[in-house]
Design an enzyme around this catalytic site. Structure first.
Site, PDB file in Angstrom:
ATOM      1  NE  ARG A 105      -2.143   1.315   3.695  1.00 43.01           N
ATOM      2  CZ  ARG A 105      -2.770   1.344   4.867  1.00 43.01           C
ATOM      3  NH1 ARG A 105      -4.090   1.234   4.918  1.00 43.01           N
ATOM      4  NH2 ARG A 105      -2.101   1.462   5.996  1.00 43.01           N
ATOM      5  CE  LYS A 199      -1.217   4.932   7.248  1.00 39.57           C
ATOM      6  NZ  LYS A 199      -2.547   5.239   7.800  1.00 39.57           N
ATOM      7  CD  GLU A 232     -11.161   7.463   5.840  1.00 35.79           C
ATOM      8  OE1 GLU A 232     -10.500   6.418   5.926  1.00 35.79           O
ATOM      9  OE2 GLU A 232     -10.868   8.391   5.072  1.00 35.79           O
TER      10      GLU A 232
END
Length: 348
Positions: A105, A199, A232
């Site tokens: 990721r 991220k 989220e």
């Protein structure tokens, strides 16, 4: 020079006194590196046990165990432009949990941010394992960053000679979360999908979101998108158990694809096999549907499950920590301690 730093009057008190009296500020010119280093060491020597037992920096090309040396250049574009990405991995009993999943990721985030890694994936992985081994730490986490690198203070990274890779070991005695928390709906605008799904280090909306929750006496907040669907938490995913005992997580198309959340989706079917859950899936969930859930939880690396018992003053289910939430927590915790997604750290 007499071996001590010279003084310079700034004309304004750094502490905020605008009377114009000024306070002498030390000027450390070349030759006073040792004195500056000692100043940096003072912070850590007075702080008790060292929480960061090791750091790697591609800038100096190695691992340091000295906290005073755990610094990055101020002209790094990650510092002044936010041009950087990061990821993490839990360290449990000398094993790195889901390191490869997180590293994959990490590189996807770097690609979206248009940052080329200074090393191939295998080298990054090796550095992280070697750094963890050098730290002697066996419980906590590691965190690592890829930045556009140091170079200048402009907006474009074209003046940066190359990207930079940093990593640190964070010692912490993580335990399973079994107490319930309160949450609120965030009024802070959530990130658009391009930034939410990578991220990156631009966490100001996340910070403001959790500060907003804390000001209201809650643990954290929940983001709801412009269409009214659950997104989220500030740095975690969220999951729900419906009245028909379906485990549902919001779809990942507009939010970060949580590694722990995906692992939960992989191991939760064990409770379906036992007849405790009806199904496990992702879906678009409205705020009204979510608040009708019988159980609710945050899902994230350092938790791995955190029960939620109240949302905007409204009790979730009976307002108590649910048995299915704890069962899911047990499954994930056992996976962290003894599952197949662990990488052994070869300590000397």
């Amino acid at each position: 020079m007499d071996g001590s730093a010279s003084n310079a009057s700034s004309g304004q008190n750094p502490a905020g006194d605008n009377s114009g009296a000024g306070v002498p500020v030390p000027v450390y010119s070349s030759g006073f590196e040792v004195e500056v280093l000692e100043k940096l060491k003072e912070k850590w020597l007075s702080g008790g046990e060292q929480p960061y037992p090791a750091m790697y920096s591609s800038v100096f090309g190695g691992i340091t165990l000295d906290p005073a040396m755990m610094v990055i250049p101020i002209d790094d574009h990650m510092v002044h432009r936010g041009h950087g990405v990061f990821d993490t991995a839990m360290l449990m009993d000398g094993y790195l949990y889901e390191l490869d999943t997180h590293l994959d990721r990490f590189l996807r985030s770097a690609s979206k941010a248009k940052i080329a890694s200074p090393f191939p994936r295998g080298t990054l992985r090796s550095i992280l394992i070697q750094m963890t081994a050098a730290s002697k730490c066996k419980k906590g986490s590691i965190r690592y960053w890829l930045s556009a690198g140091p170079g200048d203070f402009l907006l474009s990274p074209k003046g940066c000679p190359g990207s930079a890779f940093y990593a640190v070991v964070i010692a912490d005695d993580y335990t399973q979360c079994k107490d319930g928390v309160k949450v609120v709906t965030s009024s802070i605008p959530m990130k658009p999908p391009l930034f939410a799904t990578m991220k990156n280090v631009n966490y100001l909306p996340n910070v403001l979101s959790i500060m907003e929750a804390e000001e209201q006496g809650a643990f954290a907040s929940i983001w709801v998108d412009e269409k009214g669907y659950i997104a989220e938490g500030p740095n975690v995913n969220v999951a729900f158990i419906s009245k028909t005992r379906d485990l549902v997580l919001p779809s990942f198309d507009k939010i970060l694809s949580g590694c722990t959340a995906k692992r939960l989706l992989a191991v939760a079917p064990k409770l379906v096999e036992k007849g405790l859950l009806s199904s496990v899936n992702t879906a678009s969930i409205t705020i009204d549907e979510a608040k009708e859930s019988i159980e609710m939880m945050f899902v994230g690396s350092g938790l791995p499950i955190l029960p939620i018992v109240e949302w905007d003053g409204h009790a979730i289910g009976d307002g108590q920590v649910g048995k299915l939430t704890l069962a899911l927590s047990d499954i994930l915790w056992e996976d962290m301690l003894a599952g197949p997604e662990r990488v052994h750290v070869p300590y000397d």
